[in-house]
Design an enzyme around this catalytic site. Structure first.
Site, PDB file in Angstrom:
ATOM      1  N   GLU A 126     -10.912  -3.200  14.877  1.00 52.59           N
ATOM      2  CA  GLU A 126      -9.882  -3.777  15.432  1.00 52.59           C
ATOM      3  C   GLU A 126      -8.857  -3.208  16.982  1.00 52.59           C
ATOM      4  O   GLU A 126      -8.396  -3.220  17.981  1.00 52.59           O
ATOM      5  CB  GLU A 126      -8.333  -3.428  15.130  1.00 52.59           C
ATOM      6  CG  GLU A 126      -8.417  -4.272  13.379  1.00 52.59           C
ATOM      7  CD  GLU A 126      -7.576  -4.515  12.724  1.00 52.59           C
ATOM      8  OE1 GLU A 126      -5.714  -4.060  12.824  1.00 52.59           O
ATOM      9  OE2 GLU A 126      -7.315  -5.567  12.107  1.00 52.59           O
ATOM     10  N   GLU A 175       1.485   2.744  13.852  1.00 57.90           N
ATOM     11  CA  GLU A 175       0.194   2.422  12.281  1.00 57.90           C
ATOM     12  C   GLU A 175      -1.096   1.546  12.868  1.00 57.90           C
ATOM     13  O   GLU A 175      -0.815  -0.165  12.519  1.00 57.90           O
ATOM     14  CB  GLU A 175       0.862   2.031  11.201  1.00 57.90           C
ATOM     15  CG  GLU A 175       0.641   2.266   9.822  1.00 57.90           C
ATOM     16  CD  GLU A 175      -0.871   0.652   9.618  1.00 57.90           C
ATOM     17  OE1 GLU A 175      -1.958   1.349  10.529  1.00 57.90           O
ATOM     18  OE2 GLU A 175      -1.135   0.002   8.269  1.00 57.90           O
ATOM     19  N   ASP A 206       0.600  -1.311   0.166  1.00 58.65           N
ATOM     20  CA  ASP A 206       0.047  -0.113   0.349  1.00 58.65           C
ATOM     21  C   ASP A 206       0.821   1.420   0.056  1.00 58.65           C
ATOM     22  O   ASP A 206       1.623   1.547   1.394  1.00 58.65           O
ATOM     23  CB  ASP A 206      -1.165   0.304   0.878  1.00 58.65           C
ATOM     24  CG  ASP A 206      -2.130   1.151   0.888  1.00 58.65           C
ATOM     25  OD1 ASP A 206      -1.500   2.227   0.679  1.00 58.65           O
ATOM     26  OD2 ASP A 206      -2.661   1.186   1.871  1.00 58.65           O
TER      27      ASP A 206
END
Length: 527
Positions: free
Chosen positions: A334, A325, A232
């Site tokens: 999450e 991150e 990404d």
């Protein structure tokens, strides 16, 4: 399964209570005697003015004189005790004839299916004082008396057993239906629970035991998820550029990398001039990260520790910078930000900073009638079958996908801004009002959510990236909340709404999102 004790054995050996007789014809004889011996009993026939002196005589009279077999009606209409009571009171109060009664189910509706018929039509009516098992027993004995013989007796017993089995199955079916309704009620209570939380509940990620959180960390132990994140470019190059272009921020600093994965951010920090970098990760990928760090001759600068940041002991008391991150779908999925804030409160030096430091969550209206047809209206006709009930399962599941930017029909609205250096854990659950400025006259079929990330604090070269549908795609994609019944909108109008975001009480890493928009309200799960 529970063990059952034979009560006859207890009575014989212990002497407590009366001896329970063996099952034999004597039981039926006693029941018959009870039903016939009381000559003072007066039972008025259901269909005429005749009074009879026993239950058996009443049933025999209804059968022979009016051609109505009451126990057979109970079986025919599958009546329970309440249904039987309603039927008797209906016959008496409405003065129902035998012929009308026998035609009662022709249209599929029972005329006594109303609670009004729970009220006795005749005071102290003996027909209401017998339960269905006794009623069927009396019928069988009437048949037995007229037929006689061992074969008839055996047939009678078999019929009774079959009738009890049928009633038990029906009772079980009703119980299962009630259980299903209770389950739906419980789900509704969970989805619509009060959003207020105590400080302890707000730190639920920290409170999770290692075995409770094993699935989450195991998912990050496989290389494929790290490959996806590293590929990404929007994500990885934004972190790289932030550190490479702001080396003065990192020079001679102690850096903590929370959830370091393969160690890519730790190595960016080391290359940016950090004096010491500590990477922490609970997943098995940490062992590959150690090899990667050694392969790049950075093992003197970077120290990697396996474990949860809430539980490990760092080799330093304080750090100058925390990088991580941590972002999930719709930013907060999450709940990894919980762990970053825990690390901030335990280890960040006064004047230090968490990066990224600012985050926005935005919403926009979507008008995509074709996708709505494919995913929602599809269930109305599936190969000629009606499956509309599936919508109740499909709609509440938020969809993570790359949205076609041409389907956007409003300007975006920021619903929440998070400053990672100041935000409290409790503020990660919130309710916000918003207004979407509509740009196209059409049907609003969904609301899309996405987030923007900023590396801003103390940075001479500020860096940011967006996960919005009009920007280069990322592995976070966008989060789409489908609306079951689309909302007609006009270009230029304001579409007001309210959103509530909270953790799932059963799984604090999952999210529950409740949207109020126009007159629609729906709770979505992201898990």
């Amino acid at each position: 399964m529970a063990e059952y004790t034979d009560t006859r054995e207890i009575n014989h050996e212990g002497g407590a209570g009366e001896e329970v007789p063996d099952l034999s014809d004597s039981e039926d004889d006693e029941q018959w005697e009870w039903m016939t011996e009381n000559s003072d009993t007066s039972i008025v026939c259901l269909f005429c003015d005749r009074s009879l002196n026993s239950m058996a005589a009443t049933l025999q009279h209804c059968l022979s004189e009016h051609c109505v077999n009451i126990p057979e009606l109970v079986k025919k209409f599958r009546l329970d005790d309440y249904g039987y009571i309603k039927m008797i009171n209906y016959i008496r109060s409405e003065k129902c004839t035998a012929e009308k009664l026998l035609q009662s189910s022709d249209n599929g509706v029972l005329p006594w299916d109303s609670d009004d018929y729970m009220r006795p039509a005749l005071p102290d009516d003996p027909l209401l004082q017998i339960d269905l098992e006794e009623l069927c027993g009396v019928e069988a004995m009437v048949v037995g008396q007229s037929c006689g013989g061992p074969a008839a007796d055996l047939l009678r017993r078999a019929q009774q057993a079959e009738e009890r089995a049928v009633r038990s199955e029906e009772a079980l079916s009703r119980a299962m239906e009630d259980l299903h309704k209770l389950k739906l009620l419980a789900q509704g209570l969970v989805l619509n629970a009060d959003t207020s939380r105590s400080s302890l509940a707000g730190g639920s990620i920290a409170e999770l035991r290692e075995d409770e959180d094993e699935a989450y960390f195991s998912s990050y132990g496989h290389y494929s998820i790290h490959e996806e994140m590293l590929k990404d470019k929007v994500r990885t190059e934004s972190y790289r550029d932030f550190m490479h272009l702001n080396q003065d921020v990192f020079k001679d600093k102690v850096v903590l990398d929370v959830g370091c994965g393969t160690g890519i951010l730790s190595m960016f920090a080391a290359r940016a001039g950090a004096k010491k970098v500590i990477g922490v990760d609970q997943s098995e990928i940490i062992y590959q990260a150690m090899d990667i760090v050694r392969s790049n001759n950075l093992d003197e600068t970077i120290t990697l520790i396996k474990g949860r940041i809430e539980e490990v002991t760092l080799p330093v008391e304080k750090v100058d910078i925390i990088i991580s991150e941590w972002m999930g779908y719709f930013l907060l999925f999450e709940s990894m930000l919980d762990s970053v804030l825990c690390a901030r409160d335990m280890y960040l030096e006064e004047g230090g900073s968490v990066y990224p430091d600012l985050c926005n969550i935005s919403l926009a209206a979507v008008g995509d009638t074709q996708k709505h047809q494919d995913r929602i209206a599809f269930w109305d006709d599936v190969y000629g079958f009606q499956m509309g009930c599936m919508k109740k399962a499909v709609v509440p599941e938020a969809v993570v996908e790359v949205l076609n930017p041409d389907t956007l029909i409003s300007e975006p609205a920021v619903i929440q801004t998070i400053d990672c250096n100041k935000v409290c854990l409790s503020e990660l659950e919130f309710t916000a009002d918003f207004t979407l400025k509509v740009t196209k006259t059409t049907q609003c079929t969904a609301v899309v959510g996405y987030f923007d990330i900023f590396f801003d604090r103390s940075c001479g070269n500020k860096v940011m990236f967006s996960t919005g549908p009009q920007c280069p795609k990322t592995h976070w994609k966008q989060t789409v909340f489908l609306i079951e019944n689309p909302i007609p909108v006009q270009s230029g109008e304001d579409l007001p709404g309210r959103i509530t975001v909270r953790k799932n009480r059963k799984d604090p890493r999952a999210l529950l999102v409740t949207l109020h928009i126009a007159d629609r309200k729906q709770t979505y799960s992201l898990q």
